[in-house]
Write a protein that holds these residues in place. Structure first.
Motif, PDB file in Angstrom:
ATOM      1  N   LEU A 144       5.778 -35.002   5.283  1.00 59.29           N
ATOM      2  CA  LEU A 144       5.222 -33.760   5.805  1.00 59.29           C
ATOM      3  C   LEU A 144       5.146 -33.885   7.323  1.00 59.29           C
ATOM      4  O   LEU A 144       4.395 -34.701   7.857  1.00 59.29           O
ATOM      5  N   ALA A 145       5.964 -33.101   8.019  1.00 59.77           N
ATOM      6  CA  ALA A 145       6.024 -33.163   9.484  1.00 59.77           C
ATOM      7  C   ALA A 145       5.349 -31.934  10.084  1.00 59.77           C
ATOM      8  O   ALA A 145       5.545 -30.805   9.618  1.00 59.77           O
ATOM      9  N   ARG A 146       4.538 -32.167  11.117  1.00 59.32           N
ATOM     10  CA  ARG A 146       3.835 -31.065  11.766  1.00 59.32           C
ATOM     11  C   ARG A 146       4.795 -30.244  12.622  1.00 59.32           C
ATOM     12  O   ARG A 146       5.694 -30.782  13.271  1.00 59.32           O
ATOM     13  N   THR A 147       4.566 -28.914  12.617  1.00 58.53           N
ATOM     14  CA  THR A 147       5.307 -27.988  13.471  1.00 58.53           C
ATOM     15  C   THR A 147       4.305 -27.168  14.279  1.00 58.53           C
ATOM     16  O   THR A 147       3.092 -27.352  14.155  1.00 58.53           O
ATOM     17  N   GLY A 150       2.447 -25.085  11.482  1.00 67.01           N
ATOM     18  CA  GLY A 150       2.009 -25.707  10.235  1.00 67.01           C
ATOM     19  C   GLY A 150       2.739 -26.999   9.984  1.00 67.01           C
ATOM     20  O   GLY A 150       2.703 -27.912  10.810  1.00 67.01           O
ATOM     21  N   PHE A 151       3.420 -27.094   8.822  1.00 70.38           N
ATOM     22  CA  PHE A 151       4.148 -28.302   8.455  1.00 70.38           C
ATOM     23  C   PHE A 151       5.464 -27.921   7.806  1.00 70.38           C
ATOM     24  O   PHE A 151       5.671 -26.775   7.370  1.00 70.38           O
ATOM     25  N   ARG A 175       2.172 -37.773   5.715  1.00 69.24           N
ATOM     26  CA  ARG A 175       2.363 -37.224   7.060  1.00 69.24           C
ATOM     27  C   ARG A 175       3.268 -38.131   7.870  1.00 69.24           C
ATOM     28  O   ARG A 175       3.067 -39.355   7.946  1.00 69.24           O
ATOM     29  N   ASP A 177       3.603 -38.431  11.026  1.00 66.67           N
ATOM     30  CA  ASP A 177       3.049 -39.012  12.245  1.00 66.67           C
ATOM     31  C   ASP A 177       1.951 -40.037  11.994  1.00 66.67           C
ATOM     32  O   ASP A 177       1.799 -41.000  12.751  1.00 66.67           O
ATOM     33  N   THR A 178       1.182 -39.875  10.927  1.00 64.71           N
ATOM     34  CA  THR A 178       0.042 -40.777  10.681  1.00 64.71           C
ATOM     35  C   THR A 178       0.208 -41.649   9.451  1.00 64.71           C
ATOM     36  O   THR A 178      -0.504 -42.649   9.303  1.00 64.71           O
ATOM     37  N   GLY A 221      -1.199 -24.366   6.613  1.00 69.86           N
ATOM     38  CA  GLY A 221      -2.355 -25.248   6.659  1.00 69.86           C
ATOM     39  C   GLY A 221      -3.212 -25.168   5.415  1.00 69.86           C
ATOM     40  O   GLY A 221      -3.717 -26.182   4.929  1.00 69.86           O
ATOM     41  N   VAL A 224      -2.323 -27.391   2.350  1.00 67.45           N
ATOM     42  CA  VAL A 224      -2.625 -28.823   2.376  1.00 67.45           C
ATOM     43  C   VAL A 224      -4.073 -28.979   1.901  1.00 67.45           C
ATOM     44  O   VAL A 224      -5.008 -28.632   2.622  1.00 67.45           O
TER      45      VAL A 224
END
Length: 409
Positions: A144-147, A150-151, A175, A177-178, A221, A224
């Motif tokens: 799941l990548a943030r945009t 949203g994602f 995610r 990134d994390t 959002g 999730v």
């Protein structure tokens, strides 16, 4: 090793203002009887269970766990467990389909903020969503990548219950990134979602299993739900309770398989030995070996059922305690469910295999369909083996170790 003590009672008044338990059990029996009439033919045809999903929807069972104030049936988990077991005795694949739906459709209560959970359940009840998917860990994981808005969701999830008939998918994604694992809801009709009915299992063929490909699927959002992290600093004991709650559905499924095959074998044994029946098998209802076999399997299944009752009391008590639940209490509940899993697994495998010996050579007839019980039980226990659960029980008993947080689907 005891059950975490807790007061009994409803979680909220709105959960109890719908039809009573007797109503839902009556609906479950009627639905199970309907499914049983053509269970053999449907299982052998192996078609995606759109018709079966419609039967469940028309019965009202899909919204059983949604609070009555949100448009649902207002029932509790003990009732849902009893319903799944009743359906599974008639058709274990549809029992799995329904059990998975209950767990996934209720998951917002475990992982989401209350306002979001209410929103999800209200819409699910209003639109009669059938839920599929699963939160079990897999490699490689969905990402799941943030945009900016949203994602986006990418990846492939292999064999997943209910995907062929689902109106909503609930899946585990990490995610990018994390690295945090999250529970995510996806509309399978969304652009970028591809569903493949490639399961091709020899059992549980009507559980609507398949694989799902996510290719740049946008995720808002509000879709999730929350974290699936096993870190006790992130995951509350109440959220961790999602694991035993879901695994206890699997226990009910296995018990339904055992009870279903024994019930059908008993009816066949009785009917085949009636004086007017033209086709007499070798054994008879007074054969000591046959009586001993039925007795042993009955004891095995009833023992597993008794242990399941203890686990169910623990789960219900944990849900009632809510935010007051501690990790020690969660551990006791999880271990009780693990013991029930082991006992029910043995009961299902022994009963479905030995029923064939009890009936004899006629059990090989595809017309009778007794083989489906063994194939279904064996397939389910392959996907959900109990070896790790037994290890958890031993580690808890010997060392006091808390069982790991493991999602059942």
């Amino acid at each position: 090793m005891g059950v975490a003590t807790a007061p009994s009672g409803p979680a909220s008044d709105s959960d109890r203002s719908g039809p009573d338990r007797a109503h839902w059990l009556r609906v479950a029996r009627e639905t199970a009887d309907d499914l049983a009439t053509d269970a053999v033919a449907r299982e052998q045809a192996g078609k995606a269970p759109f018709d079966e999903a419609s039967r469940l929807r028309e019965s009202g069972l899909l919204t059983l766990l949604v609070p009555a104030g949100l448009g649902g049936g207002g029932a509790d988990w003990p009732t849902a467990y009893a319903v799944v077991r009743e359906i599974a005795a008639a058709d274990s694949a549809i029992g799995q389909l329904l059990g998975s739906h209950y767990f996934l459709s209720w998951s917002a209560r475990f992982f989401a903020e209350p306002s979001l959970a209410t929103q999800v359940e209200r819409q699910s009840a209003a639109e009669q969503w059938f839920w599929g998917g699963g939160f079990a860990r897999q490699e490689p994981p969905l990402t799941l990548a943030r945009t900016a808005v949203g994602f986006v969701l990418d990846g492939r999830q292999s064999y997943t219950t209910g995907v062929l008939v689902a109106d909503r998918l609930a899946v585990r994604a990490v995610r990018a990134d994390t690295g945090e694992p999250l529970a995510v809801v996806v509309d399978p009709a969304h652009h970028g979602v591809g569903i493949d009915g490639d399961a091709d299992t020899f059992g549980q063929r009507l559980a609507a299993g398949g694989s799902v490909e996510f290719d740049g699927v946008p995720v808002a959002g509000d879709d999730v739900l929350g974290s699936l992290s096993a870190d006790e600093d992130v995951l509350s004991p109440l959220a961790a309770l999602a694991s035993p709650v879901g695994r206890l559905l699997s226990v009910q499924l296995r018990l339904g398989m055992a009870e279903g095959v024994l019930s059908e074998a008993r009816e066949y044994s009785r009917a085949s030995h009636s004086p007017w029946h033209p086709d007499w098998p070798v054994g008879s209802p007074q054969d000591p070996q046959m009586l001993s076999a039925y007795g042993e399997l009955t004891v095995l299944t009833r023992a597993a059922s008794a242990l399941t009752d203890q686990a169910q009391e623990g789960v219900h008590g944990g849900l009632v305690r809510g935010e007051d639940l501690t990790y020690d209490e969660y551990a006791e509940i999880s271990v009780l469910v693990a013991m029930a899993e082991a006992a029910a697994s043995r009961a299902a495998q022994e009963s479905t295999a030995r029923a064939l010996d009890i009936i004899g050579v006629r059990s090989a007839s595809s017309r009778l369909g007794f083989d489906r019980f063994w194939r279904n039980a064996r397939t389910h226990t392959l996907y959900e083996p109990v070896a790790h659960r037994l290890r958890d029980v031993g580690d808890y008993f010997l060392n006091g170790a808390h069982p790991p947080f493991v999602m059942p689907v």
